[in-house]
Write an enzyme that holds these catalytic residues in place. Sequence first.
Site, PDB file in Angstrom:
ATOM      1  N   HIS A 229       0.833  -1.204   0.000  1.00  0.00           N
ATOM      2  CA  HIS A 229       0.000   0.000   0.000  1.00  0.00           C
ATOM      3  C   HIS A 229       0.868   1.255   0.000  1.00  0.00           C
ATOM      4  CE1 HIS A 229       0.899   0.944   4.196  1.00  0.00           C
ATOM      5  NE2 HIS A 229       0.698  -0.337   4.471  1.00  0.00           N
TER       6      HIS A 229
ATOM      7  N   GLU B  96      -2.464  -6.945   7.947  1.00  0.00           N
ATOM      8  CA  GLU B  96      -1.120  -6.910   8.534  1.00  0.00           C
ATOM      9  C   GLU B  96      -1.088  -7.604   9.889  1.00  0.00           C
ATOM     10  OE1 GLU B  96       1.963  -7.059   8.284  1.00  0.00           O
ATOM     11  OE2 GLU B  96       2.680  -5.034   7.846  1.00  0.00           O
TER      12      GLU B  96
END
Length: 189
Positions: free
Chosen positions: A9, A79
């Site tokens: 990202h 994550e």
Amino acid sequence: MGELVLIRHGETAWSRTGQHAGRTDLPLTEAGEDAARALAPRLAAREFVAVYSSPLTRAARTAELAGLSGAEPDTDLIEWDYGRYEGLTAEQIQELKPGWELWRDGVDAGEDLGHVTVRVDAFLGRVRPLLDKGDVAVVAHGHLSRILTARWLGLHASAARQFGHPHPGTINMLGYEHKLPVVLGWNVP
């Protein structure tokens, strides 16, 4: 065989300052949005048979801005849960726990490396068969991408320490050479 195109990202306020951002749902910075848009021409040159994203805003927005509309959110791509270390830099964690090393010591009150490995292995188990049909794009996070890469190569998840941290808004390519899993590119802007 297709390639697994692994995209980190774009930049967030915490990635800029080196803070551990696991489950905190942070937006992209302006620079992060610009980096995500800059990926679009490179990704447009590929035809993807599937596109997946962590459901967290920073990954989903990166997918959207990079032209990967319709990315399927997958919770296995979230994550690492850093527990009490969420929002802290490595230096701050060192003050709390001198000599700490993420890959060896893990985190306090969060997710252990074994659990992250189970998630990554489950995702890879679902995605590998799709690579017979073509390329697959994945938009995820830094530490998770390193673990995914280690597992792609058949290594223990702790071998992820040997891969440089993927920079925000970059592409990492995993594929096959002579039917063996390999890293084809790393930190490609």
